[in-house]
Design an enzyme around this catalytic site. Sequence first.
Site, PDB file in Angstrom:
ATOM      1  N   GLY A  50       2.819  16.199  22.387  1.00 43.87           N
ATOM      2  CA  GLY A  50       3.501  16.249  21.065  1.00 43.87           C
ATOM      3  C   GLY A  50       4.619  17.186  20.550  1.00 43.87           C
ATOM      4  O   GLY A  50       5.070  17.300  19.478  1.00 43.87           O
ATOM      5  N   HIS A  51       5.250  17.860  21.645  1.00 45.66           N
ATOM      6  CA  HIS A  51       6.193  18.512  21.260  1.00 45.66           C
ATOM      7  C   HIS A  51       7.554  18.232  22.402  1.00 45.66           C
ATOM      8  O   HIS A  51       7.695  19.022  23.220  1.00 45.66           O
ATOM      9  CB  HIS A  51       5.695  20.121  21.484  1.00 45.66           C
ATOM     10  CG  HIS A  51       6.939  21.098  20.895  1.00 45.66           C
ATOM     11  ND1 HIS A  51       7.960  21.559  21.554  1.00 45.66           N
ATOM     12  CD2 HIS A  51       6.866  21.622  19.463  1.00 45.66           C
ATOM     13  CE1 HIS A  51       8.484  22.380  20.608  1.00 45.66           C
ATOM     14  NE2 HIS A  51       7.833  22.301  19.476  1.00 45.66           N
ATOM     15  N   PHE A  52       8.250  17.347  22.224  1.00 43.44           N
ATOM     16  CA  PHE A  52       8.335  16.490  21.276  1.00 43.44           C
ATOM     17  C   PHE A  52       8.105  14.798  22.132  1.00 43.44           C
ATOM     18  O   PHE A  52       8.697  14.820  22.987  1.00 43.44           O
ATOM     19  CB  PHE A  52       9.701  16.409  20.543  1.00 43.44           C
ATOM     20  CG  PHE A  52       9.928  17.499  19.861  1.00 43.44           C
ATOM     21  CD1 PHE A  52       9.385  17.488  18.418  1.00 43.44           C
ATOM     22  CD2 PHE A  52      10.334  18.673  20.175  1.00 43.44           C
ATOM     23  CE1 PHE A  52       9.244  18.729  17.590  1.00 43.44           C
ATOM     24  CE2 PHE A  52      10.833  19.741  19.449  1.00 43.44           C
ATOM     25  CZ  PHE A  52      10.086  19.802  18.213  1.00 43.44           C
ATOM     26  N   ILE A  57       9.924  19.689  25.197  1.00 40.20           N
ATOM     27  CA  ILE A  57      10.474  21.092  25.407  1.00 40.20           C
ATOM     28  C   ILE A  57       9.388  21.970  25.114  1.00 40.20           C
ATOM     29  O   ILE A  57       8.335  21.769  24.241  1.00 40.20           O
ATOM     30  CB  ILE A  57      11.609  21.319  24.546  1.00 40.20           C
ATOM     31  CG1 ILE A  57      11.326  21.211  23.189  1.00 40.20           C
ATOM     32  CG2 ILE A  57      12.733  20.499  24.851  1.00 40.20           C
ATOM     33  CD1 ILE A  57      12.478  21.784  22.372  1.00 40.20           C
TER      34      ILE A  57
END
Length: 157
Positions: A50-52, A57
């Site tokens: 989810g990041h990203f 990262i």
Amino acid sequence: MQPDKELREQILELIPQQAPFRFVDEILEVDGDRIVGTYRFKEDEFFYPGHFPGAPITPGVILIETMAQTGAVGHGIYLMMQKGMSLDDIKSQVTVFSLADQVEFFTMVAPGTRVIVTGEKVFYRRGALRSSVTMAGEDGNLICRGTLTGTGVRLHG
């Protein structure tokens, strides 16, 4: 004189955070003023999808948590041991943030990166440890730094 490997492993075992929220693999050095630990951000960490999506990262809050687990929690456990606190008393506590100050980020951390966290004691009193903490890559380049304060609180009773 540097504490032996058995003591460093005992400190690591006493850190209350566990997978998937443990961000310390090894403690390399520790004494009354300083601690050095490492962590490798695994490719499959829970936060990367989810990041990203498509360009993962490591979130800044995870970098701060990583610094805290070595620089405040691990070092605090060592200092409690040095004050003669029993292992049962140490196990009955967790360290919670009371301050994250002047945190600066200099570069991003990709999956697979191994970081080295160094904490230097500013003060330790009444169960609170304030530490100046840095995180660097294996190449020595600074990733982030800040002043973190953790306070030991009892989990039960």
